[in-house]
Design a protein around this motif. Structure first.
Motif, PDB file in Angstrom:
ATOM      1  N   ILE A   1      45.554  40.656  51.192  1.00 16.95           N
ATOM      2  CA  ILE A   1      44.509  41.060  50.259  1.00 16.95           C
ATOM      3  C   ILE A   1      43.691  39.829  49.893  1.00 16.95           C
ATOM      4  O   ILE A   1      44.228  38.827  49.421  1.00 16.95           O
ATOM      5  N   ALA A   2      42.374  39.898  50.129  1.00 16.98           N
ATOM      6  CA  ALA A   2      41.487  38.778  49.835  1.00 16.98           C
ATOM      7  C   ALA A   2      41.167  38.737  48.345  1.00 16.98           C
ATOM      8  O   ALA A   2      40.992  39.768  47.698  1.00 16.98           O
ATOM      9  N   THR A   3      41.094  37.522  47.789  1.00 10.75           N
ATOM     10  CA  THR A   3      40.674  37.340  46.403  1.00 10.75           C
ATOM     11  C   THR A   3      39.508  36.356  46.366  1.00 10.75           C
ATOM     12  O   THR A   3      39.236  35.661  47.346  1.00 10.75           O
ATOM     13  N   GLY A   4      38.847  36.285  45.216  1.00  7.53           N
ATOM     14  CA  GLY A   4      37.707  35.390  45.068  1.00  7.53           C
ATOM     15  C   GLY A   4      38.081  33.951  44.823  1.00  7.53           C
ATOM     16  O   GLY A   4      37.214  33.130  44.510  1.00  7.53           O
ATOM     17  N   GLY A   5      39.357  33.607  44.960  1.00  6.28           N
ATOM     18  CA  GLY A   5      39.827  32.239  44.745  1.00  6.28           C
ATOM     19  C   GLY A   5      41.090  32.240  43.917  1.00  6.28           C
ATOM     20  O   GLY A   5      41.392  33.198  43.193  1.00  6.28           O
ATOM     21  N   ALA A   6      41.852  31.148  44.004  1.00  9.51           N
ATOM     22  CA  ALA A   6      43.138  31.079  43.299  1.00  9.51           C
ATOM     23  C   ALA A   6      42.981  31.209  41.792  1.00  9.51           C
ATOM     24  O   ALA A   6      43.875  31.705  41.103  1.00  9.51           O
ATOM     25  N   SER A   7      41.842  30.755  41.258  1.00 10.29           N
ATOM     26  CA  SER A   7      41.608  30.824  39.820  1.00 10.29           C
ATOM     27  C   SER A   7      40.683  31.968  39.435  1.00 10.29           C
ATOM     28  O   SER A   7      40.173  32.015  38.319  1.00 10.29           O
TER      29      SER A   7
END
Length: 321
Positions: free
Chosen positions: A151-157
């Motif tokens: 699952i892709a996210t917009g970044g770790a933070s």
């Protein structure tokens, strides 16, 4: 004597020298930094507002993208600018609600920037590439039980990262699933592209940018994070309906400025954005992208603290595992 003192006071107050000493802003084009890649939520929302704001302040506005490190690069730029109101930051709330927890060793302090106005709020939708054949919550859970999904996210933070952690943690209390792999990207738009191309299987997106892709059958909607179903996706259930309760999936977009900026400049900036958010045509345009103006800006910093508290428990819990 009293009359002479009053007259003198009036002369001083209206003299050109005194008037010139008052805050004059803006005197040059305003730079608004978006700390994410072009095409994401913040970009679309700001572009909906920018013409009206520019008219209000009678000055042009230049949008500058500084993606990377989950927004840290753009935030650092704002923190290092002069407090003259010529540079603003348009970001997601994660700058204040997550970055301090995930990036405790930043080489600048968040005390160097100041949140001045919450602009809009929106919810998220879990979407998957059609090749996965995941088009419902039951199919998502079924596949998660048999293999490690990406699952892709917009970044770790990013907000999508923390919401995904929360969803996964709550799924694990109900189902035995194979660990899900969260893949961070430099913003929601690259995360979306990764899922569209099949680099990753699914992603969390704001409802607005996702709707057109869902209607074009380029992505499958699985579940939304709001308390109620969204008007744009009436057939997509909520997490609450799927018995995954209390996921804080609301995302806020906000405006920040360099700390120490003159209060009169801040007032002018807020008034310009407030006027834009009160424009009927702009409100309708925002609704079409599932962005809803935030009415209460009475205490932005306290509101952000409350949002941070809602996410901190989830974040700390996932980091401790």
């Amino acid at each position: 004597m009293a009359f002479r003192q009053l007259l003198l006071s009036l002369i001083i107050a209206t003299s050109p020298a005194i008037l010139m000493a008052q805050t004059v802003w803006p005197t040059q084009p305003i730079r608004v930094i978006i700390p994410y890649a072009p095409g994401g939520d913040a970009d679309v929302t700001l572009r909906t507002l920018v013409n009206k704001v520019s008219q209000s302040i009678q000055q042009s506005i230049v949008i500058e993208y500084q993606p990377g490190a989950s927004g840290t690069i753009g935030v650092r730029t704002l923190a290092n600018t002069k407090p003259n109101g010529n540079t603003l930051l348009f970001s997601l709330d994660s700058v204040y609600t997550m970055m301090p927890l995930l990036e405790p060793n930043l080489d600048f302090g968040l005390q160097n920037i100041k949140p001045i106005m919450l602009i809009t709020s929106n919810n998220l939708v879990l979407v998957c590439n059609p090749a996965t054949e995941i088009n419902s919550w039951d199919k998502f859970i079924s596949q998660a039980k048999t293999r490690s999904m990406t699952i892709a996210t917009g970044g770790a933070s990013s907000v999508t990262s923390i919401v995904l952690r929360d969803i996964i943690a709550k799924i694990q209390t109900k189902h035995s699933i194979v660990p899900i792999l969260a893949v961070p990207f430099n913003g929601t738009n690259p995360a979306m592209m990764a899922t569209l191309t099949g680099t990753t299987e699914c992603t969390l997106l704001s409802v607005g940018p996702a709707v057109q892709l869902i209607n074009a059958n380029k992505l499958n909607a699985v579940v939304v994070t709001g308390a109620t179903r969204t008007p744009s996706l009436p057939n997509t259930p909520t997490l609450d309906e799927m018995r995954i309760p209390n996921v804080f999936g609301t995302v806020y977009q906000l405006l920040s400025i360099t700390a120490g900026t003159d209060d009169d400049i801040i007032r002018k900036i807020k008034n310009a954005f407030h006027d834009a958010l009160g424009d009927v045509a702009i409100v309708e345009a925002l609704k079409k992208i599932e962005q809803y103006p935030v009415d209460d800006n009475s205490n932005v910093e306290q509101q952000l603290k409350s949002i941070a508290a809602a996410r901190a428990t989830v974040l700390k819990g996932s980091l401790s595992k």
